[in-house]
Write an enzyme that holds these catalytic residues in place. Structure first.
Site, short mmCIF file in Angstrom:
data_model
loop_
_atom_site.label_atom_id
_atom_site.label_comp_id
_atom_site.label_asym_id
_atom_site.label_seq_id
_atom_site.Cartn_x
_atom_site.Cartn_y
_atom_site.Cartn_z
N ASP A 13 40.58 37.85 37.57
CA ASP A 13 39.64 36.96 39.46
C ASP A 13 41.27 36.63 40.14
O ASP A 13 41.56 35.14 40.61
CB ASP A 13 39.15 35.66 38.57
N LYS A 16 42.57 40.33 43.40
CA LYS A 16 42.32 41.60 44.00
C LYS A 16 41.26 42.19 44.68
O LYS A 16 41.80 43.09 45.87
CB LYS A 16 41.66 42.38 42.75
N GLY A 40 33.76 41.23 39.25
CA GLY A 40 33.42 40.12 40.31
C GLY A 40 34.67 40.11 41.90
O GLY A 40 35.31 39.47 41.29
N HIS A 41 35.16 40.91 42.07
CA HIS A 41 35.74 41.17 43.51
C HIS A 41 35.45 40.20 44.75
O HIS A 41 33.88 41.32 45.41
CB HIS A 41 36.43 42.18 43.18
N GLN A 223 38.76 43.46 36.25
CA GLN A 223 39.69 42.72 34.91
C GLN A 223 41.89 42.24 35.71
O GLN A 223 41.97 42.52 36.40
CB GLN A 223 39.84 43.29 33.11
P1 GDP Z 1 39.20 39.42 41.55
O1 GDP Z 1 38.21 39.58 40.65
O2 GDP Z 1 40.43 39.96 41.54
O3 GDP Z 1 39.48 40.50 42.41
O4 GDP Z 1 38.96 37.81 41.84
P2 GDP Z 1 37.71 37.16 42.79
O5 GDP Z 1 36.96 37.61 43.78
O6 GDP Z 1 37.18 37.12 40.84
O7 GDP Z 1 38.96 35.03 42.41
C1 GDP Z 1 39.33 35.02 43.44
C2 GDP Z 1 38.92 34.12 44.41
O8 GDP Z 1 40.04 33.09 45.30
C3 GDP Z 1 37.63 34.36 45.39
O9 GDP Z 1 36.81 33.29 45.77
C4 GDP Z 1 38.63 34.59 46.26
O10 GDP Z 1 38.19 34.38 48.06
C5 GDP Z 1 40.05 33.48 46.45
N1 GDP Z 1 41.13 33.65 46.70
C6 GDP Z 1 42.13 34.76 47.18
N2 GDP Z 1 43.17 34.69 47.43
C7 GDP Z 1 42.95 33.35 47.36
C8 GDP Z 1 43.97 32.80 48.83
O11 GDP Z 1 44.80 33.27 48.37
N3 GDP Z 1 43.61 31.29 48.74
C9 GDP Z 1 42.33 30.99 48.11
N4 GDP Z 1 42.49 29.48 48.23
N5 GDP Z 1 41.93 32.08 48.17
C10 GDP Z 1 41.77 32.79 47.68
P1 IMO Z 2 37.14 40.85 37.71
O1 IMO Z 2 37.63 42.10 37.41
C1 IMO Z 2 37.86 37.50 34.55
C2 IMO Z 2 36.46 38.97 30.16
C3 IMO Z 2 34.87 38.46 29.99
C4 IMO Z 2 35.25 38.30 28.31
C5 IMO Z 2 36.11 39.74 28.23
C6 IMO Z 2 35.07 40.95 27.80
O2 IMO Z 2 36.97 40.34 38.83
O3 IMO Z 2 39.17 39.96 37.20
P2 IMO Z 2 33.68 42.18 28.89
O4 IMO Z 2 31.96 41.72 29.64
O5 IMO Z 2 34.59 43.05 29.90
O6 IMO Z 2 32.84 43.06 27.95
O7 IMO Z 2 34.13 41.18 28.49
O8 IMO Z 2 36.81 39.88 29.00
N1 IMO Z 2 36.63 39.59 32.06
C7 IMO Z 2 36.83 38.93 32.99
N2 IMO Z 2 37.21 37.96 32.91
N3 IMO Z 2 37.85 38.19 35.27
C8 IMO Z 2 37.31 39.60 35.24
O9 IMO Z 2 36.68 40.68 36.62
C9 IMO Z 2 36.69 40.21 33.82
N4 IMO Z 2 35.99 41.43 33.46
C10 IMO Z 2 35.74 41.39 31.95
O10 IMO Z 2 34.51 37.39 30.19
O11 IMO Z 2 36.24 37.44 27.93
MG MG Z 3 37.27 38.86 39.48
#
Ligand code: GDP
Ligand code: IMO
Ligand code: MG
Length: 427
Positions: A13, A16, A40-41, A223
């Site tokens: 998170d 990415k 979850g991207h 991840q």
């Molecule tokens: P990922 O799993 O690595 O793709 O990240 P997620 O989407 O799960 O979580 C990142 C969150 O931060 C999302 O809600 C993005 O829209 C938000 N985000 C990404 N870059 C930035 C940033 O530079 N600033 C802020 N405020 N939000 C960001």
């Molecule tokens: P993105 O790509 C954050 C965590 C779960 C749990 C552990 C194992 O959005 O960064 P799993 O279902 O993979 O066997 O769970 O890994 N986990 C993540 N945490 N971001 C993710 O993906 C994750 N995918 C799995 O919360 O602790």
């Molecule tokens: Mg994510």
């Protein structure tokens, strides 16, 4: 050799999705190489927000070919609903390629994930419940179902039978659940086969030919480094290799082809699920990071655990991935703090430790050693260059860069595509 890997440097998170989408318009292929719909991207384009789970974030760039590599685990029902959701919003998904060697998350893998977690009780991992671990376990046990098996009913039936022979014993005798019928699973999987068929390809060949033609290929990790099955905080990890080496095995591309490895690094730290987290905050600062950063899981909706930046982890990510660059995200979230603590080392049983300990026991005992950096109060969301940032924000970035061991080549100052400061070009 224009092959880049983009991966999470912390516990996932990090942003990415945004970073991949930003580069998506300039690359020819975006490839997921591991994980599945546990990811979850989030991608924000103008006033549109997309949450991608299984599909590569490059799918939103019309010129880019999105690829699901052999190292990914594919839940066919999720795949089809994600595709139709995007189609309804006008996104063309017809270029998607899926490896015939990718493994399928079957309905029984999802069941096993959920019942195992329940069985573990307070020792649970806190998985996303999407069947990821059991599907990779089947792969390693050589009882997995692959995408190509959907096109041979007899083979599919034999393989489902082999897998369920053991699983039904476990489900009925250990977990007190009903047995799962082979026919029902086979029928469900065959029901997806024709819809998926147009996308199935020899992705290893396609990607290697593309690289020979000097096309630009971006590998998008799910991840993060600390969730890696080998290099993460085992057993509180996912069941695949998000680290850079995973791009080679999960896409069938040799390490000599990879020219750049970009670590996505949040300006503070978050984690979802169970496991050690030295800089975790249980006070109002943690609450504020969660609120301002919108730190709620995209996949499971769980609150993310929040804490200060941990430079020990960033250094570790640089080492195990051979990072060439960092993309620092969410710097804007830190606006308003007068002082910002940064963890520079750990104290473990009275001793100062500079590097991540390999021992799980030591890591569980690690207490953060903080240095405090002065904060800033100016709004930075409109900053377009490094020079636009207030002096203290510049110093925060420089300090993180020095501690983390690789140059920070871009900075996120908001969720939108254009809310990014580019320092060194990635391409
Ligand atoms: P990922 O799993 O690595 O793709 O990240 P997620 O989407 O799960 O979580 C990142 C969150 O931060 C999302 O809600 C993005 O829209 C938000 N985000 C990404 N870059 C930035 C940033 O530079 N600033 C802020 N405020 N939000 C960001
Ligand atoms: P993105 O790509 C954050 C965590 C779960 C749990 C552990 C194992 O959005 O960064 P799993 O279902 O993979 O066997 O769970 O890994 N986990 C993540 N945490 N971001 C993710 O993906 C994750 N995918 C799995 O919360 O602790
Ligand atoms: Mg994510």
């Amino acid at each position: 050799m224009p092959a880049l890997v983009l991966l999470g440097a912390q516990w996932g998170d990090e942003g990415k999705g945004k970073a991949t989408d930003l580069l998506g318009g300039s690359v020819d292929y975006v490839v997921r190489y591991q994980g599945g719909n546990n990811a979850g991207h989030t991608v924000v384009v103008g006033d549109q927000k997309y949450a991608l789970h299984l599909l590569p974030s490059g799918i939103l760039s019309p010129t880019c070919v999105p690829v699901i590599g052999n190292g990914v685990v594919v839940d066919p029902s999720v795949l089809l609903s994600e595709l139709s959701g995007l189609n309804e919003r006008g996104v063309d998904t017809s270029k998607l390629l899926i490896s015939g060697n990718a493994h399928i998350i079957t309905p029984y893998n999802v069941t096993v994930d959920k019942v195992t977690e329940r069985f573990l009780g307070k020792r649970k991992i806190g998985t996303t419940g999407r069947g990821i671990g059991p599907t990779y376990a089947d792969k390693i046990n050589r009882v997995g179902i692959r995408v190509q098996d959907l096109y041979d009913e007899s083979i599919l039936t034999q393989k489902v039978e082999a897998a369920l022979d053991v699983k039904n014993q476990v489900l009925t005798k250990l977990y007190n659940r009903r047995a799962i019928a082979v026919d029902q699973v086979v029928e469900e999987l065959l029901g997806y086969a024709e819809q998926i068929k147009p996308y199935v390809a020899d992705t290893v060949l396609v990607l290697n030919q593309a690289l020979e033609e000097n096309k630009v290929v971006l590998f998008e990790g799910g991840q993060g480094t600390l969730l890696d099955i080998d290099h993460g905080t085992y057993p509180f990890v996912t069941s695949s290799n998000p680290t850079a080496g995973g791009a080679c095995t999960g896409a069938g591309v040799g390490p000599t082809k990879i020219s750049r490895v970009i670590g996505i690094l949040k300006a503070y730290t978050t984690r979802v699920g169970a496991g050690p987290f030295p800089t975790e905050l249980f006070d109002e600062d943690g609450e504020a990071l969660r609120r301002i950063g919108g730190e709620r899981g995209v996949t499971t909706g769980r609150d993310r655990r929040c804490g200060w930046f941990d430079a020990v982890i960033a250094r570790y990510a640089t080492r195990v991935n051979g990072l060439t660059d960092f993309f620092l995200t969410k710097l804007d979230v830190l606006t308003g703090w007068e002082q910002i603590p940064v963890c520079v080392a750990y104290e473990i049983d009275g001793k100062r430790v500079e590097e991540l300990p390999y021992s799980q026991t030591d890591f569980h005992h690690a207490k953060p050693v903080y240095e405090t950096l002065p904060g800033w109060s100016e709004d930075i969301t409109k900053a377009k260059s490094f020079a636009d940032l207030p002096k203290n924000a510049q110093n925060y970035v420089k300090a993180l860069e020095e501690m983390s061991g690789a140059p920070i080549s871009a900075i996120g100052v908001g969720p939108g595509r254009d809310e990014t400061i580019e320092i060194n070009s990635f391409l």
